[in-house]
Design an enzyme around this catalytic site. Structure first.
Site, PDB file in Angstrom:
ATOM      1  CE  LYS A 152      39.157  47.790  38.140  1.00 29.77           C
ATOM      2  NZ  LYS A 152      40.168  46.622  38.771  1.00 29.77           N
ATOM      3  CD  GLU A 202      41.644  38.833  43.425  1.00 29.25           C
ATOM      4  OE1 GLU A 202      41.550  40.054  44.019  1.00 29.25           O
ATOM      5  OE2 GLU A 202      41.004  38.789  42.328  1.00 29.25           O
ATOM      6  CD  GLU A 246      42.451  46.634  35.849  1.00 34.70           C
ATOM      7  OE1 GLU A 246      41.820  45.770  36.050  1.00 34.70           O
ATOM      8  OE2 GLU A 246      42.958  46.904  34.718  1.00 34.70           O
ATOM      9  CD  GLU A 383      41.729  41.404  31.412  1.00 34.36           C
ATOM     10  OE1 GLU A 383      41.260  41.438  32.393  1.00 34.36           O
ATOM     11  OE2 GLU A 383      42.247  42.718  30.874  1.00 34.36           O
TER      12      GLU A 383
END
Length: 399
Positions: A152, A202, A246, A383
């Site tokens: 990733k 977050e 993910e 995105e």
């Protein structure tokens, strides 16, 4: 479908206006503002800046705060931002004074309207890199992952906004806070003449005594103004193999980083959903008990976690290399962390996303997407465009 929804609260009269007063009192350059779901802080002035030098970051912060405590300032805290690159200079300081208030979401005045943002026609917008170049970088990374090179990488792009006058940072901060009052809203100096401002969903990690909390987010979908479509997108995200994979990579990394510090670590088996005004995110709330709360600070935990695969990739060193090769800009504070810590080691550190950096008349916005082998350039470009919406709405610009 499970979502993170804050229950209505009964607000004591003495709470009304206390958090929004700190928001309204923020002044760029000299102040540091941070609002979290648990508290609101406004630091005024600077007593001491954290030096950029030898020794671990956590040790230097501990020494700075211990020195303030010995000087009779037991309530001193360090506030500010840390860059994505651990070798780069931090922007942490002990304010001359800090005012504390309950969370913004508990202050009824947060619902009051603010003046409209600048007209979109006033902004000149430059994409760095252009959307097609970003898509090509995503395609190249996907090809390498399908060849087995790595798992990733998070690739970002920027928007450079310029207008006829310097941006009104206090007004932007108020709009960001009112758009997502239950999130993490911040505005702090990030370097000489620069201000980092944003509203992140977050939490990297928080420490309160012996208890730690981390909330990794990975896997996203844009919100829709149509209720039925919005629910469909949320449900699809919860079942998306690409996004679940993910997310699992990030949660596994968080577990591995925090486990050595803990006597107990609770990691839910499946993610839930959290929502912002612009995005749905897969979310896992990790909690634990520290084995050595007397020596393990919030920044120790944050340093062990950073960078998670949610902002960098996996494996970390190779993902960093791919980022350096693919992104034609320096991330600076973007995907670093912003937060506070006191002399006891308690604190909150937030992942620096949904943010911009202001310098003079330039406002540089950042957005990234997690790229895995199942990614498509079109979806990841879209995105990042959806993630830009949080800040574009606050400044009155369009992409």
């Amino acid at each position: 479908m499970t979502t993170s929804v804050h229950e209505p609260v009964t607000t004591p009269p003495e709470v009304t206006g206390t958090a929004t007063a700190l928001l309204d009192d923020y002044r760029p350059g000299s102040d540091r503002f941070l609002a979290t779901p648990h508290r609101t802080l406004l630091g005024h002035g600077t007593t001491a800046e954290l030096p950029h030098g030898d020794g671990s970051l956590s040790e230097r912060v501990r020494a700075l705060l211990d020195g303030r405590r010995r000087a009779g300032h037991a309530d001193a805290v360090v506030m500010g931002a840390l860059p994505f690159d651990p070798a780069a200079a931090p922007a942490l300081a002990v304010p001359e004074g800090v005012r504390w208030a309950p969370p913004l979401r508990e202050d009824p005045l947060i619902a009051l309207p603010v003046p409209p943002a600048r007209d979109a026609a006033d902004w000149q917008v430059r994409e760095v890199p252009a959307a097609e170049e970003y898509g090509a970088a995503v395609a190249a990374a996907v090809a390498r992952m399908r060849a087995g090179e790595f798992d990733k990488v998070v690739l970002a792009r920027t928007l450079e906004l310029t207008g006829p006058s310097a941006p009104d940072l206090p007004a932007m901060l108020r709009r960001l806070a009112r758009r997502d009052p239950a999130g993490y809203t911040f505005a702090v100096p990030s370097g000489p003449g620069r201000t980092l401002i944003g509203a992140s969903p977050e939490l990297l990690v928080a420490r309160d005594g012996s208890r730690l909390t981390a909330n990794p987010l990975a896997g996203s979908a844009p919100r829709s103004a149509d209720l039925a479509e919005d629910v469909r997108r949320a449900a699809a995200l919860l079942e998306s193999p690409k996004d679940l994979h993910e997310h699992a990579v990030v949660v596994a990394a968080v577990r591995a980083a925090l486990a050595p510090f803990c006597t107990r670590l609770d990691v839910p088996e499946r993610p839930t959903l959290v929502r912002t005004a612009a995005m749905w995110h897969l979310s896992t709330t990790v909690t634990g008990e520290l084995a050595r709360p007397d020596t393990t600070t919030a920044l120790d935990l944050a340093s062990a976690l950073h960078p998670t695969p949610a902002v960098c990739g996996s494996p970390t060193d190779l993902a960093r290399q791919v980022i350096a090769e693919s992104e034609p800009f320096d991330r600076g504070a973007y995907t670093g962390m912003v937060g506070w810590q006191n002399a006891d080691g308690d604190g909150e550190w937030v992942v620096t996303i949904r943010c911009a950096e202001a310098e003079g008349g330039l406002l540089r916005l950042f957005a990234g997407a997690g790229v895995v082998a199942a990614s498509s350039p079109e979806a990841e470009t879209a995105e990042t465009g959806a993630k830009f919406a949080t800040f574009l709405n606050a400044v009155g610009a369009t992409l």
